[in-house]
Design an enzyme around this catalytic site. Structure first.
Site, PDB file in Angstrom:
ATOM      1  N   LYS A 172       0.861  -1.191   0.000  1.00 49.19           N
ATOM      2  CA  LYS A 172       0.000   0.000   0.000  1.00 49.19           C
ATOM      3  C   LYS A 172       0.885   1.225   0.000  1.00 49.19           C
ATOM      4  O   LYS A 172       2.003   1.192   0.502  1.00 49.19           O
ATOM      5  CB  LYS A 172      -0.876   0.013   1.255  1.00 49.19           C
ATOM      6  CG  LYS A 172      -2.109   0.859   1.113  1.00 49.19           C
ATOM      7  CD  LYS A 172      -3.183   0.089   0.362  1.00 49.19           C
ATOM      8  CE  LYS A 172      -4.484   0.810   0.255  1.00 49.19           C
ATOM      9  NZ  LYS A 172      -5.551  -0.129  -0.132  1.00 49.19           N
TER      10      LYS A 172
ATOM     11  N   GLY B   2     -20.574   6.522   2.144  1.00 48.41           N
ATOM     12  CA  GLY B   2     -19.653   6.849   1.058  1.00 48.41           C
ATOM     13  C   GLY B   2     -20.410   6.990  -0.244  1.00 48.41           C
ATOM     14  O   GLY B   2     -21.476   6.379  -0.428  1.00 48.41           O
TER      15      GLY B   2
ATOM     16  N   GLY C 170     -18.191   7.435  -3.207  1.00 50.83           N
ATOM     17  CA  GLY C 170     -17.064   7.441  -4.146  1.00 50.83           C
ATOM     18  C   GLY C 170     -17.249   6.302  -5.135  1.00 50.83           C
ATOM     19  O   GLY C 170     -18.358   5.765  -5.292  1.00 50.83           O
ATOM     20  N   ASN C 171     -16.156   5.910  -5.766  1.00 52.64           N
ATOM     21  CA  ASN C 171     -16.224   4.909  -6.819  1.00 52.64           C
ATOM     22  C   ASN C 171     -16.842   3.579  -6.346  1.00 52.64           C
ATOM     23  O   ASN C 171     -17.665   2.987  -7.043  1.00 52.64           O
ATOM     24  CB  ASN C 171     -14.801   4.680  -7.366  1.00 52.64           C
ATOM     25  CG  ASN C 171     -14.790   3.703  -8.504  1.00 52.64           C
ATOM     26  OD1 ASN C 171     -15.581   3.805  -9.439  1.00 52.64           O
ATOM     27  ND2 ASN C 171     -13.920   2.715  -8.421  1.00 52.64           N
TER      28      ASN C 171
HETATM   29  N1  GLU Z   1      -7.198   0.114  -3.521  1.00 53.59           N
HETATM   30  C1  GLU Z   1      -7.933  -1.078  -3.794  1.00 53.59           C
HETATM   31  C2  GLU Z   1      -8.008  -1.954  -2.568  1.00 53.59           C
HETATM   32  O1  GLU Z   1      -7.862  -1.509  -1.446  1.00 53.59           O
HETATM   33  C3  GLU Z   1      -7.406  -1.790  -5.024  1.00 53.59           C
HETATM   34  C4  GLU Z   1      -5.980  -2.207  -4.965  1.00 53.59           C
HETATM   35  C5  GLU Z   1      -5.444  -2.707  -6.304  1.00 53.59           C
HETATM   36  O2  GLU Z   1      -6.180  -2.730  -7.267  1.00 53.59           O
HETATM   37  O3  GLU Z   1      -4.258  -3.071  -6.326  1.00 53.59           O
HETATM   38  O4  GLU Z   1      -8.288  -3.112  -2.671  1.00 53.59           O
END
Ligand code: GLU
Length: 428
Positions: A107, A219, A221-222
């Site tokens: 992350k 939320g 958002g997307n």
């Molecule tokens: N940010 C998204 C998650 O928390 C997607 C991560 C990704 O696609 O690598 O799962």
């Protein structure tokens, strides 16, 4: 309101410790898996439009890559901390493992509020983030993606910077790119749709029909937007959503008892999921304080915003009607609230299973990018549904067989796979 007494990293480690005990993992494996393998902290100087230089704090954490390259999003948020990124990286390891894709967990983040940065400033920030980490990521090392307040345009700026540094086209280094620029069809919808695919399976098992179900979502958002869309397509009703107001950043809950129309609401929503309060009121939405989303008289709650939103205190007021909580966000439930949920017998689809659709589609995008051949949207969504459904069934099967809480069942499957990979490689 979120409960900031909980440090998400401590929560993630505490959850891990319980399951490590249950699985009787050896101490070396435990020590290795409860901490990130690698982490990078760096400063990013950005020339602002007014000519001044502002310095931002950036992070990338690679929790574990025994099952494949590290994978996970980059979050832009004013309250980002090193520990939040560590927790989210760890949850990514379990997320990729529970859906059985050959990727590890990572992350990234930047402490910033993109809502107060111009597009050009955001572009420079994205390029600066890549310059600081380009040696330590790559299609076979660590593959970033979007997360809270980052989107396809940010991914493309980052890809462009990475490719400029490396002198070649390497579209597999990052996912969530725009369609036509190495992105996958269906990626935008994937996380929200994934939440609903798992919810659909849960309702089937509980003998509940989506057309009789009403949901409240935190939320817009997307993730939330696409979850609302698919839930409606299945016949369900979303009667409330909450989000922050686009002008003053105060969150509000928007209620329409006979069902929210996401298309109509999207027209008055900014790119960060902020809804225009006055326009919503004009459209006959009842506007309530942000926390009210959790007190609605509904069957299903879907937290799809940030961590620590369902707390021991706001859990006290939830309607007796609530039967299922589908966690679209990462870490939305505090440990104390989790205990109450399990005592009340509410069925939980845990975060790293429910919201794994995003990373699963990212995996499909990585595969397509690496071979430079792209699939039709139907094919992507069909493959996504298959993966999510079989992961859901494996978790709920174990939950029934071992009489485990769903979150624990998901952890048992995910941690076991990573522990096996670590041990097979001879790391511990
Ligand atoms: N940010 C998204 C998650 O928390 C997607 C991560 C990704 O696609 O690598 O799962």
């Amino acid at each position: 309101m979120s409960d900031n007494r909980y440090n998400p990293y401590e929560t993630a480690q505490a959850q891990f410790d319980v399951i490590a005990g249950m699985l009787e993992l050896e101490s070396g494996i435990r020590e290795l898996l409860r901490r990130p393998l690698r982490e990078y902290h760096f400063t990013i100087p950005v020339r602002m439009d007014n000519g001044e230089v502002k310095v931002f704090q950036g992070f990338r954490v690679q929790h574990n890559d025994a099952r494949g390259p590290a994978k996970g999003g980059i979050r832009f948020h004013p309250e980002e901390t090193a520990d939040t990124v560590r927790a989210l990286a760890m949850w990514m390891t379990w997320k990729c493992s529970v859906v059985d894709i050959p990727l590890g967990g990572g992350k990234g983040g930047v402490i910033c509020d993109p809502r107060s940065l111009t597009d050009r400033e955001q572009e420079r920030l994205c390029r600066g983030w890549i310059r600081q980490i380009s040696k330590d990521i790559g299609p076979n090392r660590d593959v970033p993606a979007p997360d809270v307040m980052t989107s396809a345009k940010h991914m493309l700026w980052m890809l462009d910077e990475f490719e400029t540094i490396n002198g070649e086209r390497l579209p597999g280094v990052i996912t969530g790119k725009p369609v036509g620029m190495g992105g996958s069809l269906g990626r935008k919808e994937a996380t929200g749709f994934g939440v609903i695919y798992t919810l659909r399976e849960a309702l089937k098992e509980l003998n509940l029909k989506p057309e009789n179900m009403t949901a409240s979502i935190q939320g817009f958002g997307n993730v939330a937007q696409h979850a609302v869309q698919l839930f409606r397509e299945l016949g369900g009703t979303v009667s409330a959503i909450s989000c922050w107001d686009h002008k003053d950043c105060n969150s509000c809950t928007y209620v329409k008892k006979d069902g929210i129309n996401p298309k109509e609401l999207c027209e008055i929503t900014d790119p960060y999921g902020g809804i225009d309060k006055e326009k919503a009121a004009d459209m006959n939405y009842q506007v309530l304080p942000g926390d009210e989303w959790i007190n609605q008289d509904v069957d299903i709650l879907i937290p799809a915003a940030l961590e620590n939103q369902i707390t021991a205190s706001n859990m006290q007021n939830i309607s007796k009607r609530v039967k299922v909580i589908a966690e679209g966000a990462n870490g939305p439930t505090t440990p104390a609230a989790d205990k109450i949920i399990s005592e009340k017998g509410i069925f939980v689809i845990p975060d790293f299973l429910a919201n794994a659709g995003g990373v699963t589609c990212s995996y499909f995008e990585q595969v397509q990018s690496n071979m430079n051949y792209f699939w039709e949207k139907e094919e992507v969504l069909e493959k996504l549904d298959t993966k999510m459904t079989s992961a859901y069934k494996a978790v709920s099967g174990l939950d029934r067989k071992r009489k485990l809480y769903m979150r624990d069942a998901a952890y048992v499957i995910a941690i076991n796979r990573v522990a096996e990979a670590v041990s097979a490689r001879g790391w511990a």
